[in-house]
Scaffold this motif. Structure first.
Motif, mmCIF file in Angstrom:
data_model
loop_
_atom_site.group_PDB
_atom_site.id
_atom_site.type_symbol
_atom_site.label_atom_id
_atom_site.label_comp_id
_atom_site.label_asym_id
_atom_site.label_seq_id
_atom_site.Cartn_x
_atom_site.Cartn_y
_atom_site.Cartn_z
ATOM 1 N N TRP A 171 -13.692 -0.789 0.388
ATOM 2 C CA TRP A 171 -12.349 -0.454 0.827
ATOM 3 C C TRP A 171 -11.566 -0.137 -0.438
ATOM 4 O O TRP A 171 -11.298 -1.019 -1.250
ATOM 5 C CB TRP A 171 -11.777 -1.658 1.568
ATOM 6 C CG TRP A 171 -10.552 -1.422 2.347
ATOM 7 C CD1 TRP A 171 -10.474 -0.977 3.628
ATOM 8 C CD2 TRP A 171 -9.213 -1.634 1.921
ATOM 9 N NE1 TRP A 171 -9.167 -0.897 4.008
ATOM 10 C CE2 TRP A 171 -8.374 -1.294 2.984
ATOM 11 C CE3 TRP A 171 -8.645 -2.073 0.735
ATOM 12 C CZ2 TRP A 171 -6.999 -1.381 2.893
ATOM 13 C CZ3 TRP A 171 -7.272 -2.160 0.644
ATOM 14 C CH2 TRP A 171 -6.471 -1.818 1.726
ATOM 15 N N TYR A 202 -5.711 4.147 2.318
ATOM 16 C CA TYR A 202 -6.932 3.569 1.770
ATOM 17 C C TYR A 202 -8.120 4.396 2.255
ATOM 18 O O TYR A 202 -7.999 5.226 3.146
ATOM 19 C CB TYR A 202 -7.105 2.098 2.160
ATOM 20 C CG TYR A 202 -7.217 1.842 3.644
ATOM 21 C CD1 TYR A 202 -8.452 1.898 4.288
ATOM 22 C CD2 TYR A 202 -6.096 1.529 4.404
ATOM 23 C CE1 TYR A 202 -8.557 1.675 5.648
ATOM 24 C CE2 TYR A 202 -6.199 1.292 5.756
ATOM 25 C CZ TYR A 202 -7.426 1.357 6.375
ATOM 26 O OH TYR A 202 -7.534 1.137 7.714
ATOM 27 N N LEU A 234 0.830 -1.196 0.000
ATOM 28 C CA LEU A 234 0.000 0.000 0.000
ATOM 29 C C LEU A 234 0.866 1.248 0.000
ATOM 30 O O LEU A 234 1.878 1.320 0.699
ATOM 31 C CB LEU A 234 -0.920 -0.002 1.218
ATOM 32 C CG LEU A 234 -1.931 -1.151 1.249
ATOM 33 C CD1 LEU A 234 -2.614 -1.221 2.600
ATOM 34 C CD2 LEU A 234 -2.950 -0.996 0.140
ATOM 35 N N PHE A 292 -8.249 1.305 -2.509
ATOM 36 C CA PHE A 292 -6.806 1.460 -2.366
ATOM 37 C C PHE A 292 -6.246 2.022 -3.662
ATOM 38 O O PHE A 292 -6.843 1.923 -4.722
ATOM 39 C CB PHE A 292 -6.139 0.132 -1.972
ATOM 40 C CG PHE A 292 -6.349 -0.982 -2.957
ATOM 41 C CD1 PHE A 292 -5.356 -1.308 -3.856
ATOM 42 C CD2 PHE A 292 -7.528 -1.714 -2.962
ATOM 43 C CE1 PHE A 292 -5.532 -2.343 -4.765
ATOM 44 C CE2 PHE A 292 -7.717 -2.748 -3.862
ATOM 45 C CZ PHE A 292 -6.722 -3.064 -4.760
#
Length: 140
Positions: free
Chosen positions: A52, A39, A30, A54
Motif C-alpha cells: 500500500w 494511494y 493523505l 502513499f
C-alpha cells in the motif's frame, strides 16, 4: 512514495505481536498525487502479500507482517469528501516526512478513537472488538 507491506489477506494483530518500545500512534493526512490518487494498492499474483503506497515524498518501507512486524496500521477519515488519514502505531515517526503528527504519547497502545472494549489491561489493541473475536489482543 512510501510503502506499507503486509500479509494478504490482512490479519488481526495476534497476541504474539509485541509493539516496539515507546510505540506511539502517528497520523498522516493523505493527499492526492498529480493524478488524483490518494494511494496505490497492489496484491501479488499468489495473493500472499500486499503493498500500500502513499504519497509522503519519501521512500520508506514499513513492515506490517511479512518478516518482523514493526507497525500496526489503520485507515480512516474518508467521509465527507476528505482524502482520509493513515494512522500507524510505530516507534518514532514512520517515515522522515514532517507531516506525521503524534496522536498518543510513547507507550500508549490504545488508539484514541477506539471505544472501550471492556478489557481491564489498558493495552488492548483489538480496536474495541474483543467481544467479537473472543480474546484480548495485548502486549505480552
Amino acid at each position: 512514495m512510501s510503502k506499507i507491506v503486509g500479509a494478504y489477506p490482512p490479519t488481526l494483530v495476534g497476541d504474539s505481536w509485541d509493539p516496539p518500545d515507546g510505540a506511539t500512534w502517528w497520523r498522516f493526512r493523505l493527499q492526492p498525487n498529480e493524478d488524483g490518487h490518494v494511494y496505490v494498492q497492489e496484491v501479488d499474483a499468489e495473493q500472499t502479500w500486499m503493498s500500500w503506497e502513499f504519497f509522503d515524498g519519501e521512500s520508506t518501507v514499513i513492515d506490517c507482517g511479512l518478516d518482523r512486524p514493526a507497525a500496526l496500521v489503520r485507515l480512516g477519515g474518508f467521509d465527507h469528501g476528505n482524502h482520509g488519514h493513515l494512522d500507524i502505531l510505530h516507534a518514532g515517526p514512520p517515515t522522515p516526512s514532517p507531516q506525521w503528527r503524534p496522536l498518543t504519547g510513547p507507550g500508549e497502545l490504545r488508539h484514541p478513537e477506539d471505544r472501550n472494549c471492556g478489557c481491564l489491561c489498558g493495552k488492548c489493541l483489538c480496536g474495541g472488538h474483543c467481544h467479537e473475536i473472543g480474546r484480548c489482543y495485548t502486549r505480552a
